[in-house]
Enzyme design. Structure first.
Site, PDB file in Angstrom:
ATOM      1  N   THR A  28       0.828  -1.208   0.000  1.00 51.35           N
ATOM      2  CA  THR A  28       0.000   0.000   0.000  1.00 51.35           C
ATOM      3  C   THR A  28       0.861   1.256   0.000  1.00 51.35           C
ATOM      4  O   THR A  28       0.582   2.221  -0.710  1.00 51.35           O
ATOM      5  CB  THR A  28      -0.921  -0.011   1.224  1.00 51.35           C
ATOM      6  OG1 THR A  28      -0.129  -0.256   2.404  1.00 51.35           O
ATOM      7  CG2 THR A  28      -1.956  -1.109   1.108  1.00 51.35           C
ATOM      8  N   ASP A  29       1.918   1.268   0.803  1.00 54.56           N
ATOM      9  CA  ASP A  29       2.819   2.424   0.861  1.00 54.56           C
ATOM     10  C   ASP A  29       3.520   2.658  -0.465  1.00 54.56           C
ATOM     11  O   ASP A  29       3.754   3.799  -0.869  1.00 54.56           O
ATOM     12  CB  ASP A  29       3.896   2.201   1.934  1.00 54.56           C
ATOM     13  CG  ASP A  29       3.403   2.529   3.330  1.00 54.56           C
ATOM     14  OD1 ASP A  29       2.213   2.866   3.469  1.00 54.56           O
ATOM     15  OD2 ASP A  29       4.194   2.432   4.281  1.00 54.56           O
ATOM     16  N   HIS A  30       3.884   1.582  -1.130  1.00 56.33           N
ATOM     17  CA  HIS A  30       4.749   1.683  -2.297  1.00 56.33           C
ATOM     18  C   HIS A  30       3.994   1.928  -3.593  1.00 56.33           C
ATOM     19  O   HIS A  30       4.569   2.467  -4.548  1.00 56.33           O
ATOM     20  CB  HIS A  30       5.571   0.396  -2.441  1.00 56.33           C
ATOM     21  CG  HIS A  30       6.409   0.095  -1.247  1.00 56.33           C
ATOM     22  ND1 HIS A  30       6.786  -1.182  -0.898  1.00 56.33           N
ATOM     23  CD2 HIS A  30       6.947   0.899  -0.297  1.00 56.33           C
ATOM     24  CE1 HIS A  30       7.515  -1.141   0.200  1.00 56.33           C
ATOM     25  NE2 HIS A  30       7.615   0.106   0.579  1.00 56.33           N
TER      26      HIS A  30
END
Length: 409
Positions: free
Chosen positions: A177-179
């Site tokens: 999700t962050d990336h």
């Protein structure tokens, strides 16, 4: 926005309060496209990724040796500003006055504590686009909850799908999700708001819920439940629309290959590459529906063949024939990949403490305006005097006064 530009976002100024993963990835793309991204940190509260492995030469002392931080913060300028100091806000206000975008990924309420929430920023600079990337959005019963990538993976349903049938979920190995999704959706929102500002002359809030963005990674799960009440669980390497679809052993040390076949024509091609073995004539494998039904037996047969082949040769043979395949590679092989090198995906930048370091550029290429890696990740406060004395109009004496009062730390 300027009419004549070298890079697509040349002239755009970003006041960047974001830290850790999703926010800095988004602002890194803006910086590579030409925006002047000014990161705000303090030695009292640095971006936590500065302490994140891997460290150059394995030495983790100081705040400038993290490859993790470097990868997300190239091309940016950095000012040291202790936002807990009463005078820090006046510096932030001057920067916001000059900014097109003000971005943060703090927990809801943090910017308001500094009197730099949307209502405040709107008064400071009506043209500013105010971007917030909180865990679960700026409203709703869970809006003030904190969280990280591992929590989002769990809450959005991704962790529930990761693993193999009959086993407990075991996570994804990284914070997808962050990336991927969160910074991508954030960038879409920013660009749409910039375009709308061209027509109206006014900024607006771009409010992103990282949870909602993450749910978009697994659209089949909520759709399956909405359609028939089925809560999908771990599916391993399988896919409901493909067979074979998995990762199979090949010759060599720790070598595997991923193969995906989505229709009967691709299956016929794979059979030809395999040399049309007699077992492939089995009626259990005659159609995509039958192959899905007997996926376990099919996977065993496929691996019996792939285990006799070298992965690099096999990948080339399958791709040339028209079957989707990808050899499982490690980081070294990705860095040495000739295709990526020719596209200029990897860049080497010289950092004052760790020397020449590898970076990856944003995965986009424009036909006219370059996407460039120009400068290594900054040290905390590396550009404080440059920004305050140049862009913000502080005199030498005023900067010295702020420094003496420990505002610029």
């Amino acid at each position: 926005m300027p009419n004549s530009i070298e890079r697509a976002l040349e002239g755009i100024v970003v006041c960047d309060f974001s830290w850790v993963g999703a926010g800095p990835i988004a602002t890194s793309v803006l910086a590579q496209c030409g925006a002047d991204v000014i990161k705000i940190e303090s030695v009292k509260r640095p971006d936590t990724l500065r302490r994140g492995e891997p460290f150059k030469d394995g030495i983790g002392t100081g705040l400038d040796r993290s490859g993790y931080f470097a990868a997300r913060n190239a091309n940016k300028r950095d000012i040291a500003l202790d936002m807990s100091h009463p005078r820090a806000r006046e510096v932030a206000v001057r920067l916001i006055e000059k900014s097109d975008i003000v971005i943060n990924n703090f927990r809801v309420g943090q910017m308001e504590k500094w009197k730099l929430g949307w209502e405040d920023v709107q008064k400071i600079n009506p043209r500013a686009i105010y971007v917030t990337m909180s865990m679960q959005g700026i409203d709703g019963p869970h809006s003030r909850y904190m969280g990280y990538g591992v929590n989002l993976n769990a809450l959005c349903g991704l962790t529930a799908r990761a693993g193999f049938p009959g086993q407990a979920p075991f996570g994804t190995g990284t914070n997808y999700t962050d990336h991927v999704m969160v910074p991508t959706h954030t960038l879409f929102g920013i660009m749409a708001a910039l375009l709308e500002r061209e027509a109206t002359g006014r900024g607006q809030t771009v409010s992103l819920s990282q949870l909602e963005s993450a749910i978009c990674m697994t659209p089949s799960a909520p759709m399956a439940f909405a359609a028939n009440g089925e809560a999908l669980g771990p599916q391993g390497y399988g896919d409901p629309e493909a067979a074979p679809h998995g990762v199979y052993t090949t010759l060599g040390y720790r070598k595997w290959i991923a193969i995906a076949v989505f229709d009967d024509a691709q299956w016929a091609t794979l059979r030809r590459v395999m040399g049309n073995p007699p077992w492939a004539e089995d009626e259990r494998f005659a159609t995509i529906e039958m192959r899905r039904r007997h996926a376990a037996e099919l996977d065993e047969r496929i691996e019996g063949w792939t285990a006799t082949q070298y992965g690099d040769w096999l990948m080339e043979a399958l791709l040339k024939a028209g079957v989707a395949a990808g050899e499982v590679r490690d980081a070294r092989e990705a860095i040495e990949d000739e295709h990526l090198r020719r596209r200029g995906f990897w860049a080497y930048l010289d950092h004052p403490e760790v020397g020449v370091t590898l970076y990856n550029r944003a995965p986009i290429v424009f036909s006219r305006t370059p996407v460039e890696m120009k400068s290594a990740a900054p040290s905390i406060g590396q550009h404080t005097r440059e920004v305050l004395g140049g862009m913000l109009g502080y005199s030498h004496g005023e900067i010295e006064d702020l420094a003496a009062q420990q505002v610029l730390v």
